[in-house]
Every structure is written in structure tokens, then in C-alpha cells.
Design an enzyme around this catalytic site. Sequence first.
Site: not given
Length: 231
Positions: A17, A19
Site C-alpha cells: 500500500d 498512503d
Amino acid sequence: MSTVAPLPFAPEAVVFDMDGLMLDSERAITDCMIRAARGAGHALPDSLWLEMVGSGEEACRLRLAGLLGEAAADAMLAHADALYDEVVDAGVPHRPGIVALLDWLQARAIPRAVATSTRRPLALRKLRIAGLLDRFHAVCTSSDVARPKPAPDVYLLAARRLEVAPERCLVLEDSAPGVRAALAAGMLPVQVPDLVEPDDAVRELGHRIVGSLDEAQRLLEASLQGRAAAR
């Protein structure tokens, strides 16, 4: 660390991922949303922003539109985007441990991909300014799939682009929607929480949860050592 079960296999690829996991951007995004809301005179609860962490942009827009009306929500989000553009241009800081982990994976030629709910132009811009874009073999975004997290689409796309079976991929995530997406894709998630600690419902998913990317790296190191010892 001792309370986290060892990985059941040595992953053939790692999918990240972005953020809150690689970039310390969730705080900046939340701050920009709060500033934009207050600037427009909207009295929204602080808990709302944490509830939206890890959700796709459209899900956040719909949530705000339900509270404020579409026109007010769109205007507020446009202001928040403008504020956030300034943050991105200045460079979003790395989360602790990300560079060391990427160095370790690169030294062992383990394929790496990004799977993010951010739209593609912004994701590429953030990764480039942060000096991380060239560290990945593929970058998969919400612009590239029909359904955002918690649907598995972006993770399945990452596996296809890396040419690694989903069940041989490790996913590193900070949020509950991302963990659910990874599980739905048949991948092995390890959660590294950032702003939002996993609640009981998330913990009942049964995945591994660690306190830092350093701990996640130690899990990976142990899995490769175990494979070498078994030969």
C-alpha cells in the site's frame, strides 16, 4: 514480535500500500480535509476523518455528500485537494523503515509492486517526489481497476503485472479496507497500523499485525532463512 506467528511461506513478491504505509501522508490528508471543512464552516466530527482512512476517493466523496450535500462536498474536497497539492510538492515524508525494507528486497531480487487507492497521476507524482517510484516493478492504482479497496481488484492486478500467483504474494497494509482487499485477493496480509488501530472486528480477520515496517522485515527475513534451512 514473539506474539506474531511466522509467515507460512517465503513470499515470491511483496505488494505495498502507499498512503500510511510507505508515505506519512494520512496525517497530511486528514489535516487538509479538516482545514477545508473548517474554512467552509462545516461542523464535522473529528472521528469522521479517521473513519475514512483507507477508503477510496469516491467512497469519501459519497460519505461527505451524504452529510453536506453534493455541491458543498465537492467544493470542500476541491479545496482540500489544493491544500494537499502543496504538501505533495514539498515532498511527503517516508514512513520509518520503508527505505531499509526496499533495499533488503531489492538486494534479494524479490519483485515489488504498489497497490493504492489513490488515482494514478497523483500516486505517480507522490512516489516520484518521494524518490520511491523507481523501486517498484509495477504501480497499480484506483484508476486502473473497476472497484477500489476493500474489493481485491487492485491487488489482483498487481499480482498479474508481477507474474506471481496471488497466494505467493505478501501484502503490507496499514488500513482495514486494504487488509480486507488483500484477503479477498487470496494474498497474505501483514498490517502495519498508522493512524487507526485495528478494532476487534479487524483483529478477528486473523491476519498478522506488527508495530513497524522493521518488524515486517524481520518476518520476511525469518521466512527466507526458514526456506534456506529446509533445502
